[in-house]
Design an enzyme around this catalytic site. Structure first.
Site, PDB file in Angstrom:
ATOM      1  N   HIS A  89      42.516  38.185  36.324  1.00 45.78           N
ATOM      2  CA  HIS A  89      43.481  39.270  36.291  1.00 45.78           C
ATOM      3  C   HIS A  89      44.812  38.795  36.872  1.00 45.78           C
ATOM      4  O   HIS A  89      44.880  37.721  37.471  1.00 45.78           O
ATOM      5  CB  HIS A  89      42.959  40.500  37.060  1.00 45.78           C
ATOM      6  CG  HIS A  89      42.723  40.271  38.511  1.00 45.78           C
ATOM      7  ND1 HIS A  89      41.476  40.066  39.057  1.00 45.78           N
ATOM      8  CD2 HIS A  89      43.585  40.189  39.553  1.00 45.78           C
ATOM      9  CE1 HIS A  89      41.578  39.885  40.347  1.00 45.78           C
ATOM     10  NE2 HIS A  89      42.855  39.943  40.688  1.00 45.78           N
TER      11      HIS A  89
HETATM   12  P1  TYD Z   1      37.157  42.172  41.894  1.00 45.48           P
HETATM   13  O1  TYD Z   1      38.551  42.608  41.679  1.00 45.48           O
HETATM   14  O2  TYD Z   1      36.239  42.209  40.713  1.00 45.48           O
HETATM   15  O3  TYD Z   1      37.120  40.703  42.514  1.00 45.48           O
HETATM   16  P2  TYD Z   1      37.764  39.361  41.924  1.00 45.48           P
HETATM   17  O4  TYD Z   1      39.211  39.638  41.767  1.00 45.48           O
HETATM   18  O5  TYD Z   1      37.515  38.338  42.980  1.00 45.48           O
HETATM   19  O6  TYD Z   1      37.109  39.017  40.640  1.00 45.48           O
HETATM   20  O7  TYD Z   1      36.550  43.021  43.074  1.00 45.48           O
HETATM   21  C1  TYD Z   1      35.160  43.212  43.247  1.00 45.48           C
HETATM   22  C2  TYD Z   1      34.902  44.637  43.718  1.00 45.48           C
HETATM   23  O8  TYD Z   1      35.472  44.871  44.998  1.00 45.48           O
HETATM   24  C3  TYD Z   1      35.523  45.664  42.789  1.00 45.48           C
HETATM   25  O9  TYD Z   1      34.576  46.725  42.676  1.00 45.48           O
HETATM   26  C4  TYD Z   1      36.753  46.156  43.511  1.00 45.48           C
HETATM   27  C5  TYD Z   1      36.369  45.974  44.957  1.00 45.48           C
HETATM   28  N1  TYD Z   1      37.502  45.654  45.843  1.00 45.48           N
HETATM   29  C6  TYD Z   1      37.867  46.545  46.828  1.00 45.48           C
HETATM   30  O10 TYD Z   1      37.301  47.634  46.982  1.00 45.48           O
HETATM   31  N2  TYD Z   1      38.886  46.205  47.662  1.00 45.48           N
HETATM   32  C7  TYD Z   1      39.549  45.032  47.538  1.00 45.48           C
HETATM   33  O11 TYD Z   1      40.481  44.755  48.342  1.00 45.48           O
HETATM   34  C8  TYD Z   1      39.160  44.108  46.501  1.00 45.48           C
HETATM   35  C9  TYD Z   1      39.874  42.805  46.310  1.00 45.48           C
HETATM   36  C10 TYD Z   1      38.133  44.472  45.680  1.00 45.48           C
END
Ligand code: TYD
Length: 134
Positions: free
Chosen positions: A49
């Site tokens: 992303h």
């Molecule tokens: P995600 O965005 O999929 O992680 P990455 O960018 O590493 O692939 O995040 C995983 C899960 O955690 C998703 O359900 C969103 C949640 N999350 C939060 O609640 N707070 C945060 O600060 C982050 C980064 C993720």
């Protein structure tokens, strides 16, 4: 794309090493959120992303991982394997993290609270926005 690496000052003595990070000193923004990624499953990648406005600094405080950054025009890969180095990731940069070592702990410092509406999770949408804003 050009990568922005922050070299943190290591305070080393006979006991070991220490790195200290303060708002707006080592980091070019005010830190509003900290999270860390660990217990990574083998060969699984994360990220995929870009953020509309969020800025981040990634630090692999233990182990190693690769980070691919993509400006929409150019891609660069960086191996984060040193707790005294941070990789700055500005807004509107596509990122993928992969090749985590079993023991990797990736610490992320972020300029804003978590906000799902700040994410661009579709790569073609990312490219479209980048081209439109050129
Ligand atoms: P995600 O965005 O999929 O992680 P990455 O960018 O590493 O692939 O995040 C995983 C899960 O955690 C998703 O359900 C969103 C949640 N999350 C939060 O609640 N707070 C945060 O600060 C982050 C980064 C993720």
């Amino acid at each position: 794309m050009e990568l922005s690496i922050i070299n943190f000052r290591e305070m080393a003595d006979e006991r070991g090493k220490l790195v200290a990070i303060e708002n707006k000193k080592e980091i070019p923004f005010e830190i509003k959120r900290v999270y860390y990624i660990y217990d990574n499953k083998e060969n699984l990648s994360r990220g995929f992303h870009a953020h509309k406005s969020l800025e981040q600094v990634l630090i692999c405080v233990h182990g190693s991982c690769y980070v691919l950054l993509d400006s929409g025009e150019e891609k660069s890969t960086y191996l984060l394997d040193d707790p005294s180095k941070g990789l700055y990731v500005g807004n509107m940069v596509w990122r993928e993290m992969y090749g985590f070592s079993d023991d990797a702990v990736l610490l992320v410092l972020a300029s804003k609270e978590h906000d799902e509406s700040d994410y661009i999770r579709d790569y073609s949408e990312f490219l479209l926005i980048k081209r439109r804003n050129k």
